[in-house]
Write an enzyme that holds these catalytic residues in place. Structure first.
Site, short mmCIF file in Angstrom:
data_model
loop_
_atom_site.label_atom_id
_atom_site.label_comp_id
_atom_site.label_asym_id
_atom_site.label_seq_id
_atom_site.Cartn_x
_atom_site.Cartn_y
_atom_site.Cartn_z
N GLY A 32 0.83 -1.22 0.00
CA GLY A 32 0.00 0.00 0.00
C GLY A 32 0.85 1.25 0.00
N ASP A 79 4.18 -4.59 -7.46
CA ASP A 79 3.57 -3.36 -6.93
C ASP A 79 4.12 -2.12 -7.63
OD1 ASP A 79 5.84 -4.43 -5.33
OD2 ASP A 79 5.80 -2.44 -4.43
N ASN A 80 5.17 -2.30 -8.42
CA ASN A 80 5.73 -1.17 -9.14
C ASN A 80 5.42 -1.25 -10.63
OD1 ASN A 80 6.82 -0.12 -6.80
ND2 ASN A 80 8.79 -1.16 -7.07
P1 AMP Z 1 8.86 1.08 -3.14
O1 AMP Z 1 10.22 0.57 -2.87
O2 AMP Z 1 8.81 2.58 -3.31
O3 AMP Z 1 8.16 0.38 -4.22
O4 AMP Z 1 8.06 0.82 -1.80
C1 AMP Z 1 7.67 -0.45 -1.36
C2 AMP Z 1 6.73 -0.31 -0.19
O5 AMP Z 1 7.37 0.34 0.90
C3 AMP Z 1 5.50 0.52 -0.50
O6 AMP Z 1 4.43 -0.03 0.20
C4 AMP Z 1 5.88 1.87 0.03
O7 AMP Z 1 4.76 2.66 0.34
C5 AMP Z 1 6.67 1.51 1.27
N1 AMP Z 1 7.62 2.58 1.62
C6 AMP Z 1 8.72 2.94 0.94
N2 AMP Z 1 9.35 3.97 1.54
C7 AMP Z 1 8.64 4.27 2.65
C8 AMP Z 1 8.77 5.24 3.70
N3 AMP Z 1 9.75 6.13 3.72
N4 AMP Z 1 7.81 5.24 4.66
C9 AMP Z 1 6.79 4.37 4.63
N5 AMP Z 1 6.62 3.44 3.69
C10 AMP Z 1 7.53 3.38 2.70
MG MG Z 2 6.64 1.23 -5.17
#
Ligand code: AMP
Ligand code: MG
Length: 523
Positions: A118, A280-281
């Site tokens: 999420g 998710d990406n």
């Molecule tokens: P991502 O690596 O951007 O695809 O993120 C993977 C998951 O980690 C997603 O659910 C993001 O919302 C969560 N996430 C990434 N960075 C943060 C952060 N700084 N604080 C909270 N959730 C994060």
């Molecule tokens: Mg992401």
């Protein structure tokens, strides 16, 4: 590298955001309006999202505003760069009367399924309608914690925000479907990563933030009605033509597969490596999304990995087509209950749809490669000659962008003019051998030099956001509050097919000491 069928095709994904290049205006119908910026996704059942607003920040400042995009979305530049606009971009003021949300999704991360991810640091603050009448979601990335943050701070540091801003806008200017960057602001607060860094917020805009992982979230919970509602939402929002198809959900699957195949072909054709193609990406809308440890190739190398977290090379440059198929297979699984009542028939239907991916990818990829070497026909012979160039580039560590841009200047009857291009190869003679074959082909096609050069210059960019230049722009801004490298980089990458002689150093490959070996997500 993924290999399979071949062919030639220049079809576009229906309704995709491909064609509108930066700065080009098209004839448009008057935009539909959405004056209160209300979020259509919030009309889905409450399991789809959490109602959560941004957490205010202490001292917001505008770092950069995308004036063209702002006006396309109906915002005035004066408003967005004024105190009220900047407060809105920082999450300190609401956008109209919209009720902000964070969305629920799951995802396969490096192949492992995670039931609950999420939006942990992204909050959708509104929805608007662009100049083409397309509804667009507006999201603040780095806007503070949400129920999905799971211990994370919900914030973003200025480095990754700048990287996403520059790379997503560069992709747009290259004609590749992508989420857009509307603005970036600093927050006045620090975020703790490896060390304390200035906090920042990116305002990004998408045709929709629905991911493969959003479908997986409900599929994994056996919530078929929610999967159906989500599919209906995506159809209405992105693929309205399929609603009349005999099986709309199969048509949805076909469309998503087609757009993703086309998208990944386009990534490869500019040397883009996404870096974290977790499910998710991957956007269902066919747009490049979630720019993390992404990067562009300098030297051509199919095994190239920049991401510091991709130890096994799962998301290496040349793996991307195959991973795209893997992710789409996860998407198809979520649709099985909608494809047919009988499971066997549903599986057959999904397999048939997935079976089209490879041919579609290859058609786009080979067509694009033929164009890159200046051949009109994407014949088997053109494919062979393009492959032989790529093999030679890999062996000779030739720079991907400079080689194709260099080819765009060459003349049929003047091999003496090849000096600059052949010098990009460790063994320049390897280029000469290839160029003889290439010239034979060009001669048979019979296009004159200037027509071919013009076409090739329009498909082979002079400028990409080179990793070392992105890093320099980040360092200058974060350490010295110097925006000039960012401005220069944005100038060349927003018009990448022009020469910009005054900034020609931005076209150059990195010197040995400048080479960036790794990129980081910075989460
Ligand atoms: P991502 O690596 O951007 O695809 O993120 C993977 C998951 O980690 C997603 O659910 C993001 O919302 C969560 N996430 C990434 N960075 C943060 C952060 N700084 N604080 C909270 N959730 C994060
Ligand atoms: Mg992401």
């Amino acid at each position: 590298m993924w290999r399979d069928a071949s062919g030639s095709l220049e079809e576009r994904c229906p309704g995709a955001t491909f064609a509108t290049m930066a700065g080009m205006s098209e004839e448009t119908t008057p935009p539909e309006t959405n004056p209160d910026f209300g979020i259509s996704y919030a009309n889905l059942a409450s399991d789809f999202h959490a109602r959560v607003g941004p957490t205010p920040v202490s001292d917001p400042h505008l770092l950069r505003l995308n004036a063209d995009l702002a006006s396309d979305l109906g915002f005035s530049r004066e408003y967005l760069s004024g105190p009220e606009g900047v407060s809105m971009l920082a999450g300190n003021l609401p956008l109209g009367t919209a009720d902000p949300i964070a969305t629920a999704y799951a995802g396969h991360q490096f192949g492992n399924f995670v039931q609950s991810l999420g939006d942990g640091r992204a909050i959708q603050i509104g929805e608007t309608v662009d100049g083409n009448g397309t509804r667009r979601d507006i999201q603040l990335k780095g806007a503070g914690p949400t129920p999905f943050s799971r211990g994370g701070d919900g914030r973003a540091a200025v480095g990754p925000v700048l990287r996403e801003y520059v790379l997503s806008e560069a992709m747009f200017a290259l004609g590749i479907p992508t989420t857009r960057a509307l603005a970036m602001v600093t927050t006045g607060d620090r975020v703790i990563r490896e060390r304390a860094e200035p906090g920042a917020i990116l305002t990004r805009v998408a045709t929709g933030f629905v991911r493969v992982g959003t479908f997986q979230y409900f599929h994994a919970r056996g919530m078929t009605d929610h999967v159906r509602a989500l599919a209906d939402y995506v159809i209405e929002r992105r693929f309205p033509d399929v609603s009349g198809a005999p099986n709309a959900y199969r048509a949805l699957l076909d469309n998503v597969i087609e757009c993703q195949a086309e998208l990944i072909a386009r990534w490869l054709l500019v040397g883009f490596i996404h870096g974290v193609m977790n499910t998710d990406n991957m956007s269902i809308m066919g747009e490049t999304i979630d720019y993390g440890p992404c990067a562009f190739l300098d030297e051509y190398d199919v095994g190239k990995v920049f991401s510091s977290i991709d130890h096994a090379g799962r998301y290496a440059y040349g793996q991307q087509p195959e991973i795209g198929h893997w992710n789409l297979t996860r998407f198809a699984e979520t649709l099985l209950p909608l494809l047919a009542e009988e499971e066997e028939i549903a599986v057959e239907s999904a397999q048939e749809a997935l079976g089209a991916y490879s041919a579609r990818f290859h058609q786009s990829y080979h067509h694009g490669l033929s164009q890159k070497i200046g051949l009109v026909e994407a014949s088997d012979a053109a494919q062979a000659i393009a492959s032989s160039l790529l093999e030679s580039m890999a062996r000779n560590r030739a720079d991907f962008t400079l080689t194709f841009r260099g080819l765009s200047e060459l003349r049929l009857g003047d091999p003496a003019g090849d000096t600059n291009v052949r010098a990009l190869f460790d063994e320049p003679a390897a280029f000469d051998a290839w160029a003889r074959d290439w010239r034979d082909h060009l001669g048979r096609e019979g296009r004159d030099d200037s027509t071919r050069n013009h076409a090739m210059r329009g498909t082979n960019p002079a400028f990409i956001p080179r990793n070392h230049r992105v890093q320099q722009a980040i360092d200058a801004l974060a350490n010295d509050q110097d925006p000039r490298p960012l401005e220069a980089l944005s100038t060349v990458t927003s018009r990448p097919f022009e020469d910009h002689p005054e900034l020609s150093e931005y076209a150059a490959a990195p010197e040995t000491h400048e080479v960036v070996q790794q990129t980081f997500c910075g989460t």
